[in-house]
Design an enzyme around this catalytic site. Structure first.
Site, PDB file in Angstrom:
ATOM      1  NE  ARG A  56      -3.320   0.078   2.989  1.00 24.40           N
ATOM      2  CZ  ARG A  56      -2.951  -0.235   4.240  1.00 24.40           C
ATOM      3  NH1 ARG A  56      -2.144   0.561   4.910  1.00 24.40           N
ATOM      4  NH2 ARG A  56      -3.400  -1.321   4.809  1.00 24.40           N
ATOM      5  CE1 TYR A 109     -14.295  17.086 -14.123  1.00 24.26           C
ATOM      6  CE2 TYR A 109     -14.030  16.186 -11.918  1.00 24.26           C
ATOM      7  CZ  TYR A 109     -14.291  16.006 -13.260  1.00 24.26           C
ATOM      8  OH  TYR A 109     -14.539  14.750 -13.735  1.00 24.26           O
ATOM      9  CG  ASP A 182      -7.866  20.481 -11.147  1.00 20.08           C
ATOM     10  OD1 ASP A 182      -7.076  20.102 -12.047  1.00 20.08           O
ATOM     11  OD2 ASP A 182      -8.916  19.881 -10.882  1.00 20.08           O
ATOM     12  CE  LYS A 207     -10.330  13.948 -17.223  1.00 22.41           C
ATOM     13  NZ  LYS A 207     -10.596  15.051 -16.327  1.00 22.41           N
TER      14      LYS A 207
END
Ligand SMILES: *Cc1c(COP(=O)(O)O)cnc(C)c1O
Length: 389
Positions: A56, A109, A182, A207
């Site tokens: 992890r 967003y 962002d 993206k």
């Protein structure tokens, strides 16, 4: 010969590679592992060096990607998450505590707004929105003694308003507030918020970085000051990236600069062409001189990409369906930054600065198909909507 790669394009091809640890393999392989075994009790007890433990906390694959992201964003530390939304949310949860006040740009967003409204407010965090083209003085006037974070997204989702990040960073420092950006649009290649004084740069790597519409991931990059604490928060939330997605993201990253350049060139050409059509009222493209933030973009960004908007003032839903339902190359789907072209109707939703431009706003992602083919598909689409091209 100088062995240290100097240009950012070359750096992106070499960052994070550890071929000697993988029998010379150029790319870091996919490590499917949860348990990583310790060679000795000393290593188990942390008294001898051991890079990987329970997975992890990372694998060689995710570590390669993190190192490459640090180079991309000029960051001291980067953490990886299973989506861009998870990255945005981790940043909020890392910085904020009950009683804090957060200023967030109204053009962020939509799921970012929703997280603030439905989760942060539940934890007694005060949320306030500012309009994207508000003056710096007006933003400053909203800063309160309990303001902890300014959250910007530049350019804004769907409507492409740019933020003056260097100025916001100065403002944040002056008031002892953190600034998160962002940075998904720039992919970290066209703009580096940390270089301009931001504390956190966040991306949906889904993206442009991954670039092939086949994986979701997110990242938060930060400077030396926040590095250890952010790493700890990330560990506590347990939101680690899967090894296959880390591999796909790394693979995408290697061609990021080359792809972006192609997206930009084709996008510019198509934006100019759409701008010349008489039935289009506006093109929202940062590279056009008509864009209100064109000068700011030229000052801060090293280029643009394939994503922009345009407005068709006189079109109804029937004509729009005629246009969109029969496109041959352009797909109708969310996201951008993949190799494929996408075209969707966009409906901006704001909290304090409603979108009032008349007409149908469209968002176009110009992919890597030939410009000629994309133009042809668009032209036939406009004709099906009743326009003469
Ligand atoms: C897509 C996107 C996100 C969310 O990323 P996912 O990987 O889809 O969760 C966040 N911010 C911006 C600007 C985006 O375009």
């Amino acid at each position: 010969m100088n062995k240290t790669p100097t240009t950012k394009e070359t750096q992106l091809l070499h960052a994070g590679r550890t071929s000697e640890a993988h029998f010379g393999a150029v790319n870091t392989p996919v490590y499917h592992a949860s348990t990583m075994l310790y060679p000795s009790l000393a290593a188990f007890r942390g008294k001898a060096p051991q890079r990987f433990g329970y997975a992890r906390g990372g694998t060689p694959t995710s570590q390669s990607l993190e190192e490459a992201i640090c180079v991309l964003e000029n960051a001291a530390e980067a953490v990886l998450l299973p989506s861009g939304v998870a990255a945005v949310n981790l940043c909020f949860m890392h910085v904020c505590q009950a009683g804090d006040h957060v200023l967030i740009v109204d053009t962020a967003y939509l799921p970012t707004h929703s997280f603030c409204e439905h989760v942060l407010k539940k934890f007694d965090i005060e949320i306030e929105y500012y309009a994207p083209r508000q003056s710096l003085e007006a933003v400053e006037a909203k800063i309160k003694p309990n303001t902890k974070l300014i959250f910007a997204e530049s350019p804004g989702s769907l409507t492409f308003e740019l933020q003056d990040i260097p100025a916001l960073a100065k403002l944040a420092k002056k008031h002892d507030v953190f600034l998160a950006v962002d940075n998904t649009f720039s992919a970290g290649h066209l703009f580096k918020p940390l270089d301009h004084g931001a504390d956190f740069s966040i991306q949906s790597g889904t993206k442009y970085i991954s670039g092939h519409a086949d994986c979701l991931f997110g990242l938060v990059a930060t400077n030396e000051k926040h590095a250890n604490q952010l790493r700890r928060t990330h560990k506590l939330f347990g939101q680690s990236i899967g090894p296959d997605d880390a591999f796909l993201a790394l693979r995408g990253l290697r061609s990021l600069a080359t792809r972006l350049h192609h997206h930009e060139t084709s996008g510019n050409e198509i934006a100019h062409w759409i701008n010349s059509l008489p039935f289009i009222s506006k093109v929202l493209h940062l590279g056009l001189e008509s864009h209100p933030d064109h000068e700011l973009w030229k000052r801060d960004f090293s280029g643009t990409n394939g994503l922009f908007g345009f407005i068709m003032p006189s079109i109804d839903d029937e004509k729009l369906a005629n246009m969109l339902d029969h496109m041959e190359i352009l797909g109708m789907g969310f996201s951008f930054g993949g190799y494929e072209s996408l075209l969707i109707p966009a409906e901006p939703k704001r909290m304090v600065s409603p979108w009032t431009e008349p007409g149908q706003l469209m968002r176009l992602h110009v992919g890597l198909e030939s410009v000629e083919d994309i133009k042809h598909d668009l032209a036939r689409g406009f004709e099906r909507a009743g326009f003469t091209v």
